[in-house]
Design a protein around this motif. Sequence first.
Motif, PDB file in Angstrom:
ATOM      1  N   THR A 128       0.859  -1.182   0.000  1.00 20.59           N
ATOM      2  CA  THR A 128       0.000   0.000   0.000  1.00 20.59           C
ATOM      3  C   THR A 128       0.892   1.227   0.000  1.00 20.59           C
ATOM      4  OG1 THR A 128      -1.956   1.001   1.035  1.00 20.59           O
ATOM      5  CG2 THR A 128      -0.212   0.214   2.514  1.00 20.59           C
ATOM      6  N   HIS A 129       0.334   2.368  -0.305  1.00 20.81           N
ATOM      7  CA  HIS A 129       1.152   3.582  -0.247  1.00 20.81           C
ATOM      8  C   HIS A 129       1.288   4.055   1.196  1.00 20.81           C
ATOM      9  CE1 HIS A 129       3.262   7.081  -1.553  1.00 20.81           C
ATOM     10  NE2 HIS A 129       2.350   7.895  -1.065  1.00 20.81           N
ATOM     11  N   GLY A 130       0.194   4.064   1.912  1.00 24.42           N
ATOM     12  CA  GLY A 130       0.233   4.422   3.325  1.00 24.42           C
ATOM     13  C   GLY A 130      -0.557   5.656   3.690  1.00 24.42           C
ATOM     14  N   HIS A 131      -0.861   6.503   2.720  1.00 26.43           N
ATOM     15  CA  HIS A 131      -1.584   7.741   3.024  1.00 26.43           C
ATOM     16  C   HIS A 131      -2.984   7.481   3.579  1.00 26.43           C
ATOM     17  CE1 HIS A 131      -2.855   6.688  -1.016  1.00 26.43           C
ATOM     18  NE2 HIS A 131      -3.807   7.609  -0.988  1.00 26.43           N
ATOM     19  N   LEU A 132      -3.624   6.397   3.185  1.00 29.82           N
ATOM     20  CA  LEU A 132      -4.965   6.075   3.687  1.00 29.82           C
ATOM     21  C   LEU A 132      -4.927   5.512   5.102  1.00 29.82           C
ATOM     22  CD1 LEU A 132      -6.429   4.446   0.453  1.00 29.82           C
ATOM     23  CD2 LEU A 132      -6.744   6.793   1.291  1.00 29.82           C
ATOM     24  N   TYR A 133      -3.730   5.199   5.605  1.00 27.53           N
ATOM     25  CA  TYR A 133      -3.560   4.617   6.935  1.00 27.53           C
ATOM     26  C   TYR A 133      -2.803   5.546   7.883  1.00 27.53           C
ATOM     27  CZ  TYR A 133      -5.016   0.499   4.363  1.00 27.53           C
ATOM     28  OH  TYR A 133      -5.712  -0.383   3.587  1.00 27.53           O
ATOM     29  N   SER A 134      -2.591   6.788   7.485  1.00 30.07           N
ATOM     30  CA  SER A 134      -1.928   7.809   8.322  1.00 30.07           C
ATOM     31  C   SER A 134      -0.548   7.375   8.797  1.00 30.07           C
ATOM     32  CB  SER A 134      -2.808   8.162   9.532  1.00 30.07           C
ATOM     33  OG  SER A 134      -4.075   8.600   9.127  1.00 30.07           O
ATOM     34  N   HIS A 191       5.009   6.727   1.219  1.00 30.88           N
ATOM     35  CA  HIS A 191       4.356   7.969   1.578  1.00 30.88           C
ATOM     36  C   HIS A 191       5.218   8.915   2.411  1.00 30.88           C
ATOM     37  CE1 HIS A 191       1.149  10.823   2.049  1.00 30.88           C
ATOM     38  NE2 HIS A 191       0.992  10.605   3.321  1.00 30.88           N
ATOM     39  N   SER A 192       5.875   8.445   3.441  1.00 33.34           N
ATOM     40  CA  SER A 192       6.637   9.349   4.310  1.00 33.34           C
ATOM     41  C   SER A 192       8.009   9.695   3.740  1.00 33.34           C
ATOM     42  CB  SER A 192       6.806   8.740   5.700  1.00 33.34           C
ATOM     43  OG  SER A 192       7.693   7.633   5.641  1.00 33.34           O
ATOM     44  N   HIS A 193       8.498   8.883   2.803  1.00 34.12           N
ATOM     45  CA  HIS A 193       9.828   9.034   2.193  1.00 34.12           C
ATOM     46  C   HIS A 193      10.951   8.685   3.170  1.00 34.12           C
ATOM     47  CE1 HIS A 193       8.577  11.803  -1.384  1.00 34.12           C
ATOM     48  NE2 HIS A 193       7.515  11.164  -0.921  1.00 34.12           N
ATOM     49  N   PRO A 243      14.241  11.787  -0.661  1.00 34.02           N
ATOM     50  CA  PRO A 243      14.361  11.110   0.632  1.00 34.02           C
ATOM     51  C   PRO A 243      14.234  12.100   1.793  1.00 34.02           C
ATOM     52  CG  PRO A 243      16.514  11.331  -0.397  1.00 34.02           C
ATOM     53  CD  PRO A 243      15.500  11.796  -1.403  1.00 34.02           C
ATOM     54  N   ARG A 244      13.738  11.588   2.889  1.00 30.31           N
ATOM     55  CA  ARG A 244      13.663  12.389   4.111  1.00 30.31           C
ATOM     56  C   ARG A 244      14.391  11.629   5.208  1.00 30.31           C
ATOM     57  NH1 ARG A 244       7.501  13.333   2.967  1.00 30.31           N
ATOM     58  NH2 ARG A 244       7.665  15.055   1.507  1.00 30.31           N
ATOM     59  N   GLY A 245      15.036  12.363   6.076  1.00 31.74           N
ATOM     60  CA  GLY A 245      15.728  11.741   7.202  1.00 31.74           C
ATOM     61  C   GLY A 245      17.144  11.294   6.879  1.00 31.74           C
ATOM     62  N   ARG A 246      17.471  11.224   5.603  1.00 31.42           N
ATOM     63  CA  ARG A 246      18.820  10.877   5.141  1.00 31.42           C
ATOM     64  C   ARG A 246      18.976  11.404   3.720  1.00 31.42           C
ATOM     65  NH1 ARG A 246      19.912   6.108   7.218  1.00 31.42           N
ATOM     66  NH2 ARG A 246      21.796   5.982   5.996  1.00 31.42           N
ATOM     67  N   THR A 247      20.199  11.454   3.251  1.00 32.34           N
ATOM     68  CA  THR A 247      20.426  12.022   1.922  1.00 32.34           C
ATOM     69  C   THR A 247      20.337  10.994   0.808  1.00 32.34           C
ATOM     70  OG1 THR A 247      22.814  11.744   2.167  1.00 32.34           O
ATOM     71  CG2 THR A 247      21.883  13.872   2.824  1.00 32.34           C
ATOM     72  N   GLU A 248      20.544   9.712   1.120  1.00 33.52           N
ATOM     73  CA  GLU A 248      20.554   8.672   0.092  1.00 33.52           C
ATOM     74  C   GLU A 248      19.158   8.455  -0.491  1.00 33.52           C
ATOM     75  OE1 GLU A 248      23.574   7.511   3.272  1.00 33.52           O
ATOM     76  OE2 GLU A 248      21.448   7.979   3.276  1.00 33.52           O
ATOM     77  N   LYS A 249      19.109   8.300  -1.808  1.00 35.90           N
ATOM     78  CA  LYS A 249      17.879   7.976  -2.525  1.00 35.90           C
ATOM     79  C   LYS A 249      17.800   6.452  -2.556  1.00 35.90           C
ATOM     80  CE  LYS A 249      18.204  12.211  -5.102  1.00 35.90           C
ATOM     81  NZ  LYS A 249      18.344  12.868  -6.398  1.00 35.90           N
ATOM     82  N   THR A 250      16.907   5.876  -1.757  1.00 38.17           N
ATOM     83  CA  THR A 250      16.963   4.444  -1.458  1.00 38.17           C
ATOM     84  C   THR A 250      15.814   3.620  -2.018  1.00 38.17           C
ATOM     85  OG1 THR A 250      15.877   4.840   0.669  1.00 38.17           O
ATOM     86  CG2 THR A 250      18.288   4.789   0.669  1.00 38.17           C
TER      87      THR A 250
END
Length: 173
Positions: free
Chosen positions: A77-83, A107-109, A130-137
Amino acid sequence: MKILIVSDSHRLSGDLTSIKEKHAMEVDLMIHCGDSELAANDPCLNGFAVVRGNCDFDKNFPEDHVENIGDYRVLVTHGHLYSVKSTLMNLSYRAKELDASIVCFGHSHYLGAEMIDNILFINPGSIKQPRGRTEKTYVILEIESAEVNLRVFELEKGEISELTQKFSLPKKE
């Protein structure tokens, strides 16, 4: 069984194609956890099980997707529907409803993996923002019996070996 998991590519069709070409021969399943921002029939998504994210407008993507892999059920799932930006509780309830052992979401990246109530939750991060780190993972999940090896890859540099994690999944009866 090896599963390639990517999310939040936000129109990066060339990078998705590169990832697919790099790993296609070694993986058994490819998952995109949404926010591709591409049409469902875009060639770079061929071979991926794709779900709809909050930035996807093509209604041909399902909100959730379930894959049975050996003894395990995987919820995508993407996650946006589950907060998921505030809690994994809603997604955990959904996973339990579907008897899923593994949940792949985005969703949160934020790259992350954790066990909650014997369910493995995996967010591969983002290959664009990405969020929380610089690497595109993105990640490759290797399942051998009840042992799971989670390998993290950076878009351009390859595997980030210090982020490899091992998990044990409970046997299904």
